[in-house]
Enzyme design. Structure first.
Site, PDB file in Angstrom:
ATOM      1  N   CYS A 127      26.178 -39.906  -9.694  1.00 32.84           N
ATOM      2  CA  CYS A 127      26.410 -40.352 -11.081  1.00 32.84           C
ATOM      3  C   CYS A 127      25.644 -39.474 -12.062  1.00 32.84           C
ATOM      4  CB  CYS A 127      25.978 -41.809 -11.227  1.00 32.84           C
ATOM      5  SG  CYS A 127      26.275 -42.489 -12.872  1.00 32.84           S
ATOM      6  N   CYS A 171     -33.386  16.117 -21.084  1.00 31.06           N
ATOM      7  CA  CYS A 171     -33.320  17.141 -20.042  1.00 31.06           C
ATOM      8  C   CYS A 171     -31.899  17.348 -19.560  1.00 31.06           C
ATOM      9  CB  CYS A 171     -34.217  16.724 -18.879  1.00 31.06           C
ATOM     10  SG  CYS A 171     -34.266  17.929 -17.540  1.00 31.06           S
ATOM     11  N   CYS A 210     -27.109  11.951 -10.202  1.00 30.04           N
ATOM     12  CA  CYS A 210     -26.127  10.867 -10.099  1.00 30.04           C
ATOM     13  C   CYS A 210     -26.754   9.682  -9.364  1.00 30.04           C
ATOM     14  CB  CYS A 210     -24.880  11.359  -9.372  1.00 30.04           C
ATOM     15  SG  CYS A 210     -23.502  10.180  -9.395  1.00 30.04           S
ATOM     16  N   CYS A 224     -26.426  20.398 -13.397  1.00 29.75           N
ATOM     17  CA  CYS A 224     -26.730  20.792 -14.775  1.00 29.75           C
ATOM     18  C   CYS A 224     -25.722  20.133 -15.712  1.00 29.75           C
ATOM     19  CB  CYS A 224     -26.663  22.308 -14.902  1.00 29.75           C
ATOM     20  SG  CYS A 224     -26.724  22.912 -16.616  1.00 29.75           S
ATOM     21  N   HIS A 261     -30.054  26.564 -10.391  1.00 27.97           N
ATOM     22  CA  HIS A 261     -30.594  26.778 -11.731  1.00 27.97           C
ATOM     23  C   HIS A 261     -32.093  27.027 -11.677  1.00 27.97           C
ATOM     24  CE1 HIS A 261     -26.692  25.274 -12.835  1.00 27.97           C
ATOM     25  NE2 HIS A 261     -26.956  25.481 -14.124  1.00 27.97           N
TER      26      HIS A 261
END
Length: 567
Positions: A178, A299, A304, A313, A323
């Site tokens: 329905c 400097c 890292c 550097c 260096h």
């Protein structure tokens, strides 16, 4: 070129603006009568012709009006009218069109049966179609189809549907075969009170959420809706909760900037692009692990972070072990200088410089955008304080009715609006193409004049009002203050309205090159002469440039359309 002379002339009569402003006040503002909502403390709100703000009571009244209209025209019950309107998204005209085009098709689509599918006797015993228990007929109910179900099963069926969400508004008979609709009359008869409230809430919200002309205010916690005249041009909407938003994109109101620009600006403010620009401009990648590193000491020897720990550097990004004295020492790098002279680092440096310039430019516009936003928030707080506390206090001190002090509220409303406009002019300026230099210069001139005028109004409303709030009694010069503040409000309003129109038109009516030349020459000469104006106007017989703001006006006008100074 003095800023004061550009915004309004030295002979400007504030009383002229004050008189005109008071005449217009009834057309621009109205008292908000919101006795039903004690949380709404606004005294005034702007009257807008292209939209109306609706409370829940307003929405219910509109719903009832539409239901009554459909019920009368189609000669059907109010319950059936509500079902029809819900199906056709509360569009009265569409209901009329569809119904009179094919009534049978509409009835079938929405589940409105003309006669029951099965007979439902008013006495005797019947079996419930869900639990299959036998009940007296007065313990069972049926929708228009006649399928009987006991009250307990109906309650469980309705409660489950309501808890599932707004889909309960299209509830059908529990019988799987329905499609007869179950309307609000059945809900009110059979559902528990808490479910009735939830259903009513869904029903009211459907008027807003299914109606293309109505939207909820997007401010957090706001229960107002806005009915909008679509196609009216200006999409800015001011809700009674004090939040302004754009009808088109639902972001905060942003005239004179279009929705696309706002979308780009908001995305830019939240995106990672500026983070990457900052990284490019202020860091270099580790030669070994490629992680970006910011140099925060003098400097050139960089180490890292673990686990990499590579030493290199900063200048040439070579290994630090290579260096020493042979490369020019620890604070210089002749290897880098030689490579730079050979052009090896040109591309990298150029990219870093471009990123830095881009970041600086963005920061310039964003900081000013954000500053005006915070100033607007502060002005809103000051406005609320003025409405709730200071107006009453000032009325007592100066012995004037609050109705005579609404010029102060109007000034603060204008400050709030101007801060919003000024904020978005910085997004507008950010996206002016680099090649349109003349337009940029002229835009910055107009923006500067707008800032100058707004600061004068803000200073007057904030600082110059304080002595009158702290006075022991009525001040003799209060009427002079009224004239000045009303005049500043009117002038600032006119200038910003003209500025918005000009920016929305893309400054298309402005001769950019002429504006740039005139602005540059006036700055270098320290002023303007009428002779230069006549020369410029003689080059184009159909237009004349304003001496004050350099806007190029049609020859037929005698008052500048931008700053409203006389020709």
């Amino acid at each position: 070129m003095e800023a004061d002379d550009d915004f309004y002339s030295g002979t400007e009569n504030y009383s002229d603006y004050a008189d005109s402003d008071e005449d217009d006040a009834d057309g621009e503002y109205e008292f908000v009568d919101d006795a039903a909502d004690d949380s709404d403390d606004l005294i005034f709100r702007r009257r807008q012709q292209n939209y109306s703000v609706l409370s829940e009571a307003d929405i219910c009244k509109l719903q009832e009006d539409d239901i009554s209209r459909i019920s009368t025209v189609l000669s059907i019950s109010r319950n059936s009218s509500a079902i029809l309107l819900r199906h056709y998204n509360w569009c009265v005209s569409r209901v009329h069109d569809e119904w009179f085009a094919d009534e049978e098709k509409v009835r079938d689509a929405v589940g409105l049966l003309e006669k029951p599918v099965v007979d439902f006797p008013t006495d005797g015993e019947l079996d419930c179609g869900i639990c299959f228990e036998t009940f007296l007929s007065d313990k069972l109910h049926a929708a228009a189809c006649g399928h009987p179900f006991c009250d307990s099963c109906w309650e469980g069926y309705i409660t489950t549907a309501i808890n599932d969400g707004p889909g309960c508004l299209t509830l059908r008979c529990p019988d799987p075969s329905c499609r007869a609709a179950v309307g609000q009359d059945m809900i009110n008869l059979l559902a528990p009170d808490k479910d009735k409230q939830k259903y009513t809430s869904y029903f009211v919200r459907s008027y807003v959420e299914d109606n293309r002309k109505t939207k909820w205010c997007p401010a957090p916690g706001c229960d107002y809706a806005v009915n909008f005249v679509v196609g009216s041009g200006n999409y800015d909407v001011n809700c009674r909760c004090c939040y302004s938003f754009c009808w088109n994109c639902a972001e905060e109101a942003h005239r004179p900037v279009d929705c696309d620009t706002v979308s780009k600006w908001v995305l830019k403010n939240s995106a990672e692009s500026e983070n990457m620009n900052w990284i490019l401009a202020n860091s270099k990648p580790c030669p070994k692990c490629k992680r970006p590193i910011e140099k925060n000491q003098g400097c050139m020897h960089i180490t890292c972070t673990p686990p990499c720990k590579f030493e290199f550097c900063w200048l040439c990004l070579g290994a630090w072990t290579e260096h020493g004295e042979k490369t020019g020492g620890f604070y210089a790098c002749n290897r880098y200088e030689a490579a730079k002279q050979d052009g090896i680092y040109d591309e990298t440096e150029k990219r870093r410089e471009m990123a830095k310039n881009s970041l600086e430019r963005y920061t310039h516009y964003y900081e000013r955008w954000a500053t005006n936003q915070s100033s607007r928030q502060k002005a809103l707080l000051d406005l609320k304080k003025m409405q709730t506390d200071d107006i009453e206090k000032l009325s007592d001190i100066q012995c004037q009715p609050e109705s005579q002090l609404k010029f102060i509220i109007e000034a603060w409303l204008q400050i709030v609006e101007c801060r919003r406009v000024l904020k978005w002019t910085y997004a507008y300026g950010f996206y002016i193409p680099d090649q349109e230099h003349g337009k940029r210069v002229f835009f910055e001139y107009l923006q500067g004049e707008a800032e100058s005028g707004l600061e004068r109004l803000h200073q007057c409303a904030e600082k110059e009002l304080l002595p009158y709030l702290d006075a022991k009694g009525p001040s003799e010069d209060f009427n002079e203050f009224r004239t000045k503040l009303a005049g500043l409000t009117s002038v600032t309003k006119n200038y910003f309205e003209n500025l918005v129109r000009a920016l929305e038109n893309g400054l298309s009516d402005v001769n950019s090159h002429d504006a740039y030349d005139r602005t540059s020459s006036s700055k270098s000469l320290g002023g303007k002469t009428k002779g230069s104006s006549s020369k410029a106007s003689s080059s184009d017989s159909s237009h004349w440039p304003c001496e004050y703001c350099t806007y190029v006006n049609p020859r037929s006008t005698t008052i500048c359309q931008m700053c409203e100074h006389g020709r």
